[in-house]
Design an enzyme around this catalytic site. Structure first.
Site, PDB file in Angstrom:
ATOM      1  N   HIS A 161     -54.118 -12.348 -13.052  1.00  0.00           N
ATOM      2  CA  HIS A 161     -53.835 -12.403 -11.614  1.00  0.00           C
ATOM      3  C   HIS A 161     -55.090 -12.318 -10.763  1.00  0.00           C
ATOM      4  O   HIS A 161     -55.060 -12.605  -9.573  1.00  0.00           O
ATOM      5  CB  HIS A 161     -52.882 -11.269 -11.230  1.00  0.00           C
ATOM      6  CG  HIS A 161     -51.499 -11.481 -11.756  1.00  0.00           C
ATOM      7  ND1 HIS A 161     -50.460 -11.867 -10.965  1.00  0.00           N
ATOM      8  CD2 HIS A 161     -51.000 -11.405 -13.000  1.00  0.00           C
ATOM      9  CE1 HIS A 161     -49.361 -12.002 -11.705  1.00  0.00           C
ATOM     10  NE2 HIS A 161     -49.671 -11.720 -12.948  1.00  0.00           N
ATOM     11  N   ASP A 374     -60.665 -12.765  -4.112  1.00  0.00           N
ATOM     12  CA  ASP A 374     -59.256 -12.439  -4.313  1.00  0.00           C
ATOM     13  C   ASP A 374     -58.665 -13.488  -5.250  1.00  0.00           C
ATOM     14  O   ASP A 374     -58.923 -14.680  -5.052  1.00  0.00           O
ATOM     15  CB  ASP A 374     -58.519 -12.492  -2.955  1.00  0.00           C
ATOM     16  CG  ASP A 374     -57.358 -11.506  -2.879  1.00  0.00           C
ATOM     17  OD1 ASP A 374     -56.862 -11.098  -3.934  1.00  0.00           O
ATOM     18  OD2 ASP A 374     -56.968 -11.151  -1.737  1.00  0.00           O
TER      19      ASP A 374
HETATM   20  C1  GDG Z   1     -53.144  -9.127  -7.142  1.00  0.00           C
HETATM   21  C2  GDG Z   1     -54.394  -9.976  -6.889  1.00  0.00           C
HETATM   22  C3  GDG Z   1     -52.915 -11.906  -6.371  1.00  0.00           C
HETATM   23  C4  GDG Z   1     -48.996  -4.746   0.531  1.00  0.00           C
HETATM   24  N1  GDG Z   1     -48.837  -3.642   1.291  1.00  0.00           N
HETATM   25  C5  GDG Z   1     -47.514  -3.431   1.354  1.00  0.00           C
HETATM   26  C6  GDG Z   1     -46.857  -4.432   0.635  1.00  0.00           C
HETATM   27  N2  GDG Z   1     -47.781  -5.230   0.129  1.00  0.00           N
HETATM   28  C7  GDG Z   1     -47.495  -6.416  -0.660  1.00  0.00           C
HETATM   29  C8  GDG Z   1     -47.834  -7.699   0.075  1.00  0.00           C
HETATM   30  C9  GDG Z   1     -48.031  -8.646  -1.101  1.00  0.00           C
HETATM   31  C10 GDG Z   1     -48.620  -7.731  -2.166  1.00  0.00           C
HETATM   32  O1  GDG Z   1     -48.298  -6.403  -1.814  1.00  0.00           O
HETATM   33  C11 GDG Z   1     -50.132  -7.838  -2.200  1.00  0.00           C
HETATM   34  O2  GDG Z   1     -50.470  -8.985  -2.876  1.00  0.00           O
HETATM   35  P1  GDG Z   1     -51.893  -9.659  -2.735  1.00  0.00           P
HETATM   36  O3  GDG Z   1     -51.826 -10.971  -3.412  1.00  0.00           O
HETATM   37  O4  GDG Z   1     -52.232  -9.790  -1.301  1.00  0.00           O
HETATM   38  O5  GDG Z   1     -52.941  -8.666  -3.404  1.00  0.00           O
HETATM   39  P2  GDG Z   1     -53.040  -7.706  -4.723  1.00  0.00           P
HETATM   40  O6  GDG Z   1     -52.151  -6.533  -4.627  1.00  0.00           O
HETATM   41  O7  GDG Z   1     -54.494  -7.402  -4.824  1.00  0.00           O
HETATM   42  O8  GDG Z   1     -52.557  -8.585  -5.961  1.00  0.00           O
HETATM   43  C12 GDG Z   1     -54.074 -11.054  -5.888  1.00  0.00           C
HETATM   44  C13 GDG Z   1     -51.742 -11.039  -6.773  1.00  0.00           C
HETATM   45  O9  GDG Z   1     -52.139 -10.017  -7.695  1.00  0.00           O
HETATM   46  C14 GDG Z   1     -50.642 -11.861  -7.426  1.00  0.00           C
HETATM   47  O10 GDG Z   1     -51.107 -12.578  -8.518  1.00  0.00           O
HETATM   48  O11 GDG Z   1     -52.512 -12.752  -5.316  1.00  0.00           O
HETATM   49  O12 GDG Z   1     -55.208 -11.867  -5.671  1.00  0.00           O
HETATM   50  O13 GDG Z   1     -55.478  -9.181  -6.436  1.00  0.00           O
HETATM   51  O14 GDG Z   1     -46.827  -9.127  -1.588  1.00  0.00           O
HETATM   52  O15 GDG Z   1     -46.812  -8.055   0.919  1.00  0.00           O
HETATM   53  N3  GDG Z   1     -45.523  -4.521   0.530  1.00  0.00           N
HETATM   54  C15 GDG Z   1     -44.783  -3.561   1.152  1.00  0.00           C
HETATM   55  N4  GDG Z   1     -45.370  -2.554   1.857  1.00  0.00           N
HETATM   56  C16 GDG Z   1     -46.697  -2.458   2.006  1.00  0.00           C
HETATM   57  O16 GDG Z   1     -47.196  -1.556   2.672  1.00  0.00           O
HETATM   58  N5  GDG Z   1     -43.473  -3.635   1.067  1.00  0.00           N
END
Ligand code: GDG
Length: 738
Positions: A161, A374
């Site tokens: 990921h 990212d």
């Molecule tokens: C890894 C990789 C890749 C965040 N704060 C809250 C919340 N979130 C949710 C967001 C989103 C998820 O968490 C975060 O996903 P991201 O992709 O932005 O980042 P990572 O956590 O670093 O994820 C990344 C991912 O894996 C998938 O392969 O895209 O690059 O680093 O869904 O909405 N959700 C809630 N409350 C929060 O306070 N409910």
């Protein structure tokens, strides 16, 4: 209880939580991976193996909200060394361009090996015979190899990921070879970006010297056999419809309006939503925003930045330091610029329910994603999915994987603070028609490539490691119906292993009964051309296939071509002829003293056969040949087969052959059938609407599969039947290349 599909990830989709009053319950855990996998696991009867989020507790498997959960228990010491240590303080910073310096500790590595083994054992116990196991992310990179050793019957996929770093960075890892070896236990290794898959393949070449061709990596195994591993990008996505549905709910829309009012109705709300992580570029974003306030380009009455920084990895030192740094910056900016009625930055160090996140996305005029590195960044895609009003501007870092797809965002380099400031101003002032145009295009991308498309394309590529049923599968029959109705068709077939079973002596190879009649029928139809695409030389292909004159031929992996005109001269230039001489000299010298090794001359190269040598001698002479030729002729194309190593002075693949045939025939749609690793190049060259058919077991990029060459005439007859039932217009095979 065992399952046909098993997902393995560090965290389960649910966390075990104990409330203050002592009540125990399971709560959905946040994070990109869970958001991405949940819909797939709910709709299939599979099991999810992972850690339940609490140390030193053992749980029996159970079902939660339609998902079978298999908890793996970790001690507090495991968590410290394997999770916070090796995963989050070694691998995470290393894989994210060493934004923060990685720490290397041997006891962390030992814990990583130990815990990976525990996950592998749990997955092996949950998997039914021949099951598909899909392992996730950087915490579990050793699991594929461990699992393959325990359960050779399994089909194993791995998805990374986070980014995979360039070799110059990856090479710092003291355990770089063990990690690659761990991953290469998988049949398919998925990455977010094309560049990540490329970095991985390069690391494999540099550290192991294995042959890689396009997405295929040949991993030597016992007895001179090779196992094919595919390393390819599969950009992850979100359940776009689910987000859009959230956004339609009246109470969420009301909440969005309320957020706006509570912020004092600024003209523009800018939003950032991130786990509090140094990869997300939150500090860079604050700097740009602070400077815009300082130089008077914006004012707190007009513009508010809402920053959600959800708590993350709070026991890791770098994260504690980051929190202090970010909160100091927020405090300074607010202290300098906020007024009694308007706060410059509305900062929230909380996790919120998804409803609240969607309300925030709806309220935001500008979404800021400024990651320094990212894997993908799902937040960017979520923002786009909720903007049913086709409004709102996404400012997106080019260092987030999402930038490969979301090209209509305002793309930025977050290290360039002036550039970021200009982009923010541009987003604030962007005229509505431009906002709508961009958002419409972004939404198409996100809705067309949602998480269901992501997982099904990964699983389809991985599918069918083991038993393939005889006959023509329903999905293939269905796809052929649509395919056969196109204006003009090119039916391209590999020979050995595809229309002819593999035999000991290559000269004895013959197409299975019924193939000739099926081809005969196809070439008699309007708008249909048939071609053979082989690795054999043309001369040898003609001898074994005895093709009809109408059949187009390409041999030697596309180096030789026979179209409707008499065979083309190969026309090697002087440089190629010189290379061929050197190649022959070196290869003869290397193989002269090795019993059972012999050299076959090919039109533009030579093949070193070691079938009749011992496995050890064969591997040694192949290695010598590679090393010595690599030194004098570094640009040779090297192709590895079963007990044969082929060197060629002209680079070409079956993919090139197929492109050539497509251009020549001008076909609207192409069908390609093949069975081995060199056919994967042809599958890669297929376009949307084309149809790839893999013959036999093994991972493949082809969308469809049949059991063996016996099925091929049946498939060809079916194309002819469908074609006759719905005759298509179009002029066949009008040569456009002459
Ligand atoms: C890894 C990789 C890749 C965040 N704060 C809250 C919340 N979130 C949710 C967001 C989103 C998820 O968490 C975060 O996903 P991201 O992709 O932005 O980042 P990572 O956590 O670093 O994820 C990344 C991912 O894996 C998938 O392969 O895209 O690059 O680093 O869904 O909405 N959700 C809630 N409350 C929060 O306070 N409910």
């Amino acid at each position: 209880m065992t399952y046909a599909l098993v997902a393995v990830s560090n965290r389960l989709p649910v966390d075990f939580v104990v409330a203050e009053d002592g009540t125990e319950s399971w709560k959905t855990s946040p994070g990109g991976l869970v958001t991405a996998l949940e819909p797939l696991m709910r709709s299939s009867d599979g099991a999810w193996v992972g850690w339940p989020g609490v140390a030193d507790r053992e749980f029996a498997p159970f079902e939660n909200d339609g998902i079978n959960i298999v908890p793996v228990s970790l001690t507090d010491a495991d968590l410290e060394d394997y999770y916070e240590g090796f995963s989050n303080d070694t691998l995470w910073p290393l894989y994210h361009d060493v934004i923060s310096p990685p720490s290397f500790h041997r006891e962390w590595w030992e814990a990583y090996v130990r815990v990976n083994r525990r996950f592998a054992e749990a997955a092996a116990a949950a998997a039914a015979a021949g099951a598909t196991v899909w392992v996730h992310d950087y915490q579990l990179q050793l699991v594929p190899r461990m699992l393959r050793d325990m359960r050779p019957d399994l089909v194993i996929g791995f998805f990374n990921h986070i980014p995979f770093p360039p070799y110059g960075i990856y090479a710092q890892l003291p355990w770089r070879k063990q990690i690659l070896d761990g991953l290469l236990g998988a049949d398919l290794i998925g990455f977010q970006r094309l560049a990540d898959a490329g970095n991985f393949s390069r690391a494999v070449r540099r550290l192991f010297g294995y042959t890689t061709r396009g997405v295929a990596i040949d991993v030597p195994g016992a007895g001179g056999h090779h196992r094919r591993v595919i390393a390819k990008h599969f950009p992850i996505s979100i359940d776009a419809v689910a987000y859009a549905d959230f956004a339609k709910r009246p109470e969420i829309q009301a909440r969005a309006r309320r957020i706006r009012e509570d912020l004092g109705n600024p003209k523009t709300i800018i939003l950032g939503v991130d786990r509090l992580d140094y990869t997300k570029g939150i500090g860079h974003r604050l700097k740009a925003f602070g400077e815009l306030l300082e130089d008077g380009s914006i004012s707190v009455e007009d513009v508010t930045l809402v920053q959600v920084a959800s708590p993350s990895r709070e026991r890791v030192g770098a994260y504690m330091a980051l929190r202090d740094e970010i909160e100091l910056a927020v405090g300074r900016i607010n202290g300098d610029y906020s007024t009694i009625s308007h706060t410059a930055i509305s900062y929230h160090h909380h996790g919120y329910p998804r409803e609240e996140m969607v309300a925030l996305y709806l309220a935001a005029d500008v979404m800021l994603v400024t990651a320094l590195r990212d894997g993908m960044n799902l937040v960017a895609k979520e923002y786009v999915a909720v903007r049913d009003d086709k409004d709102g501007v996404l400012v997106l870092s080019e260092f987030a994987g999402a930038a490969d797809e979301l090209k209509q965002a305002v793309l930025i380099n977050p290290h360039d603070i002036d550039g970021m400031k200009a982009a923010i101003l541009r987003a604030i002032a962007m005229p509505r028609p431009e906002r709508q145009r961009r958002m419409r295009a972004l939404r198409r991308k996100v809705f067309d490539n949602d998480v269901a498309a992501w997982s099904s394309s990964f699983l389809r590529t991985l599918r069918e490691g083991a038993a393939v049923q005889p006959g023509v599968p329903d999905d293939l029959a269905h796809a052929l119906r649509d395919f056969s109705s196109a204006g003009s068709l090119l039916i391209a077939l590999d020979f050995d292993g595809t229309v002819a079973p593999i035999v000991d002596n290559p000269q004895d190879s013959r197409a299975v009964a019924g193939t000739r009649e099926a081809v005969e029928r196809l070439i008699g139809l309007d708008g249909v051309r048939v071609a053979l695409v082989s690795g054999r030389s043309l001369a040898s292909l003609r001898q074994v296939a005895e093709p009809q004159v109408e059949v187009l031929l390409t041999g030697s992996h596309g180096i030789e071509v026979q179209l409707d005109t008499p065979g083309e001269e190969l026309g090697l230039d002087q440089d190629e002829l010189d290379q061929l001489d050197t190649l022959a000299r070196v290869l003869e010298r290397v193989s002269a003293s090795v019993t059972g090794a012999w050299i076959e001359r090919k039109p533009a190269g030579l093949a070193l056969h070691t079938r009749k040598s011992t496995a050890q001698a064969g591997q040694a002479v192949q290695r010598d040949a590679r090393v010595q030729l690599g030194a004098v002729l570094p640009d040779l194309t090297v192709r590895e087969g079963k007990n044969v190593l082929e060197f060629s002075v002209r680079s070409s693949s079956k993919g090139d052959a197929l492109e050539r045939l497509r251009a020549y025939t001008g076909a609207d749609r192409v069908f390609y059938a093949g069975d081995d690793v060199t056919d994967e190049d042809a599958f890669t060259a297929l376009h949307p609407g084309d149809l790839g058919l893999k013959i036999g077991a093994g991972t493949s990029l082809a969308g469809y599969r049949v059991r063996g060459p016996e099925e091929v005439p049946i498939v060809l007859q079916l194309i002819a039947d469908l074609r006759e039932a719905a005759p298509a217009p179009g002029t066949p095979g009008t040569p456009s290349e002459r």
